[in-house]
Design a protein around this motif. Structure first.
Motif, PDB file in Angstrom:
ATOM      1  N   HIS A 252      -1.344   9.942   2.839  1.00  0.00           N
ATOM      2  CA  HIS A 252      -1.292   8.695   2.051  1.00  0.00           C
ATOM      3  C   HIS A 252      -2.657   8.291   1.504  1.00  0.00           C
ATOM      4  O   HIS A 252      -2.783   7.933   0.329  1.00  0.00           O
ATOM      5  N   GLU A 253      -3.677   8.342   2.378  1.00  0.00           N
ATOM      6  CA  GLU A 253      -5.015   7.893   1.943  1.00  0.00           C
ATOM      7  C   GLU A 253      -5.483   8.755   0.762  1.00  0.00           C
ATOM      8  O   GLU A 253      -5.994   8.244  -0.233  1.00  0.00           O
ATOM      9  N   MET A 256      -3.523   7.996  -2.404  1.00  0.00           N
ATOM     10  CA  MET A 256      -3.885   6.701  -3.013  1.00  0.00           C
ATOM     11  C   MET A 256      -5.283   6.758  -3.633  1.00  0.00           C
ATOM     12  O   MET A 256      -5.547   6.137  -4.655  1.00  0.00           O
ATOM     13  N   GLN A 318       4.028   8.239 -10.517  1.00  0.00           N
ATOM     14  CA  GLN A 318       3.289   7.001 -10.208  1.00  0.00           C
ATOM     15  C   GLN A 318       4.204   5.957  -9.550  1.00  0.00           C
ATOM     16  O   GLN A 318       3.746   5.144  -8.743  1.00  0.00           O
ATOM     17  N   LEU A 321       4.011   6.544  -5.978  1.00  0.00           N
ATOM     18  CA  LEU A 321       2.683   6.158  -5.450  1.00  0.00           C
ATOM     19  C   LEU A 321       2.548   4.646  -5.348  1.00  0.00           C
ATOM     20  O   LEU A 321       1.948   4.134  -4.408  1.00  0.00           O
ATOM     21  N   ARG A 322       3.140   3.932  -6.325  1.00  0.00           N
ATOM     22  CA  ARG A 322       3.086   2.461  -6.267  1.00  0.00           C
ATOM     23  C   ARG A 322       3.811   1.966  -5.011  1.00  0.00           C
ATOM     24  O   ARG A 322       3.322   1.091  -4.308  1.00  0.00           O
ATOM     25  N   ARG A 325       1.643   2.660  -2.003  1.00  0.00           N
ATOM     26  CA  ARG A 325       0.495   1.745  -1.941  1.00  0.00           C
ATOM     27  C   ARG A 325       0.940   0.373  -1.400  1.00  0.00           C
ATOM     28  O   ARG A 325       0.314  -0.191  -0.508  1.00  0.00           O
ATOM     29  N   CYS A 326       2.038  -0.098  -1.934  1.00  0.00           N
ATOM     30  CA  CYS A 326       2.528  -1.425  -1.559  1.00  0.00           C
ATOM     31  C   CYS A 326       2.909  -1.447  -0.069  1.00  0.00           C
ATOM     32  O   CYS A 326       2.521  -2.356   0.668  1.00  0.00           O
ATOM     33  N   HIS A 328       1.927   0.662   2.270  1.00  0.00           N
ATOM     34  CA  HIS A 328       0.773   1.003   3.106  1.00  0.00           C
ATOM     35  C   HIS A 328       0.007  -0.269   3.486  1.00  0.00           C
ATOM     36  O   HIS A 328      -0.549  -0.383   4.578  1.00  0.00           O
ATOM     37  N   SER A 329       0.012  -1.264   2.570  1.00  0.00           N
ATOM     38  CA  SER A 329      -0.753  -2.488   2.833  1.00  0.00           C
ATOM     39  C   SER A 329      -0.170  -3.247   4.036  1.00  0.00           C
ATOM     40  O   SER A 329      -0.833  -4.096   4.622  1.00  0.00           O
TER      41      SER A 329
END
Ligand SMILES: Cc1cc2nc3c(=O)[nH]c(=O)nc-3n(C[C@H](O)[C@H](O)[C@H](O)COP(=O)(O)OP(=O)(O)OC[C@H]3O[C@@H](n4cnc5c(N)ncnc54)[C@H](O)[C@@H]3O)c2cc1C
Length: 360
Positions: A252-253, A256, A318, A321-322, A325-326, A328-329
């Motif tokens: 993931h890191e 991103m 993408q 990936l979005r 990212r969302c 992962h937060s």
């Protein structure tokens, strides 16, 4: 010379191969194991990507492919000292052996040529053509194609060929299968957080006449698992009927940060091979199907427009990936909630897992 060689007969591979064949591409799928094969997985068809893509591409899952209780009513989060939290979410439940075989047979009917027992060792590309070296029994063969889709799971040989210098860390989730049932609601997937933190955790679910204990934390949590499950009727002396384990790449890191882009030239990675599991639940059937479809469509467009497939695919993916990212937060938010006590953690877990299940 094939148009496309797809490596791996999981959801990512079957969706990608089926879509390529439907676009009129001469498509070969190579699978290392003899089919049907099982996969370390809870087998929950969860989230809109999994549910909708299976429905659109393969149709309604036949009842005989599902395993009792057939449909889960949802997920239940157990944090010690807090009320269990329920997430209501109808979720079809299957053994992956049955679900994946059903999908791959449909892909075959749509024109995909399938070789099982065919292990891919190395993939190369030069001047717009790919060479796939594979072993079938003791025989080594080289095959040629214009494109390759690497859908070969967490320890992907295609990814290793494409990015030999990429350093990948892995989690090692395990499954243990026991006979009988525990005194827990059978139509829920149960997540346990014995350390008052989001991780380590373990999962428990019933399937047919057995129940499974699963997760990356089950070695570390052995004593806690026994203490918790004894309350629900678990016999600590009982032996697992079978156990298995697999590798999940932690990418993931890198995804991103853009230091790892899962495509190059005419070779595209999908699903676990690309590290595209969703954070929090580590659901990956939906993202494998979604990325498989995007990869196939990128190849069709690349042929039509004469543009590089990798660029098209990386732009199309993408949306995944979005979502990563969302979600992962949430990791940070869950750690913070854990410092505020059981009840806050429990509520935050419900929100984070709920969002993962509804992502699209
Ligand atoms: C314990 C656990 C529980 C999970 N539960 C869920 C869940 O309930 N719901 C969910 O959505 N996700 C779940 N996941 C994640 C899910 O299993 C994966 O994300 C999903 O299977 C990824 O699909 P895929 O098509 O990318 O790869 P896979 O399903 O792993 O398929 C890859 C295929 O490639 C083949 N292969 C590998 N190497 C080669 C090679 N060299 N040559 C040829 N073939 C090769 C493999 O044999 C395999 O058939 C879980 C994962 C784990 C570990």
């Amino acid at each position: 010379m094939y148009d496309v060689i797809v490596v791996g007969a999981g959801p990512g591979g079957s969706a990608a191969a089926k879509r390529c064949a439907q676009s009129g591409l001469n498509t070969l799928l190579l699978e290392r194991k003899k089919l049907p094969r099982d996969k370390v997985c809870s087998g929950m068809v969860m989230g809109p990507w999994a549910r909708d893509i299976i429905q659109q591409e393969f149709g309604t899952i036949p009842p005989e492919i599902l395993v009792d209780p057939g449909q889960l009513s949802g997920h239940m989060m157990h944090v010690p000292g807090a009320q269990p939290q329920r997430i209501l979410c109808q979720t079809p439940l299957a053994w992956r052996k049955d679900l994946d075989f059903w999908m791959i047979q449909i892909a075959q009917q749509d024109g995909v040529e399938i070789w099982d027992g065919a292990k891919v060792m190395q993939v190369n590309q030069k001047a717009g053509a790919c060479t796939v070296r594979m072993m079938q029994g003791k025989t080594s063969q080289e095959l040629k194609s214009k494109f390759v889709i690497g859908a070969d799971g967490g320890a992907s040989a295609v990814r290793k060929s494409l990015f030999p210098l990429l350093k990948v860390q892995y989690s090692v989730p395990m499954r243990e299968c026991y006979g009988g049932a525990l005194d827990l609601e059978k139509d829920y997937f149960h997540w346990f957080f014995p350390k008052y933190r989001p991780r380590p955790r373990f999962g428990l679910n019933h399937k047919g006449d057995c129940f499974l204990i699963e997760g990356s934390g089950i070695k570390e949590l052995r004593n806690e698992i026994i203490q918790i499950l004894v309350k629900y009727g678990f016999n600590p002396r009982s032996k697992a009927i079978w156990k298995d384990a697999c590798l999940i790449p932690r990418l993931h890191e890198a995804l991103m940060a853009g230091s790892f882009c899962p495509a190059q030239g005419n070779i595209l990675l999908v699903g676990d091979a690309a590290g595209l599991l969703l954070p929090i639940t580590f659901e990956g059937i939906g993202t494998a199907l979604k990325s498989g479809i995007l990869a196939a469509d990128s190849i069709a467009r690349s042929i039509k427009e004469g543009k590089a497939a990798a660029g098209i695919y990386l732009r199309k993916s993408q949306s995944i990936l979005r979502a990563i990212r969302c979600l992962h937060s949430w990791n940070k938010k869950l750690e913070q909630a854990a410092t505020k006590g059981s009840s806050e953690l429990s509520k935050a877990l419900k929100a984070a897992y709920g969002q993962t299940l509804n992502v699209s």
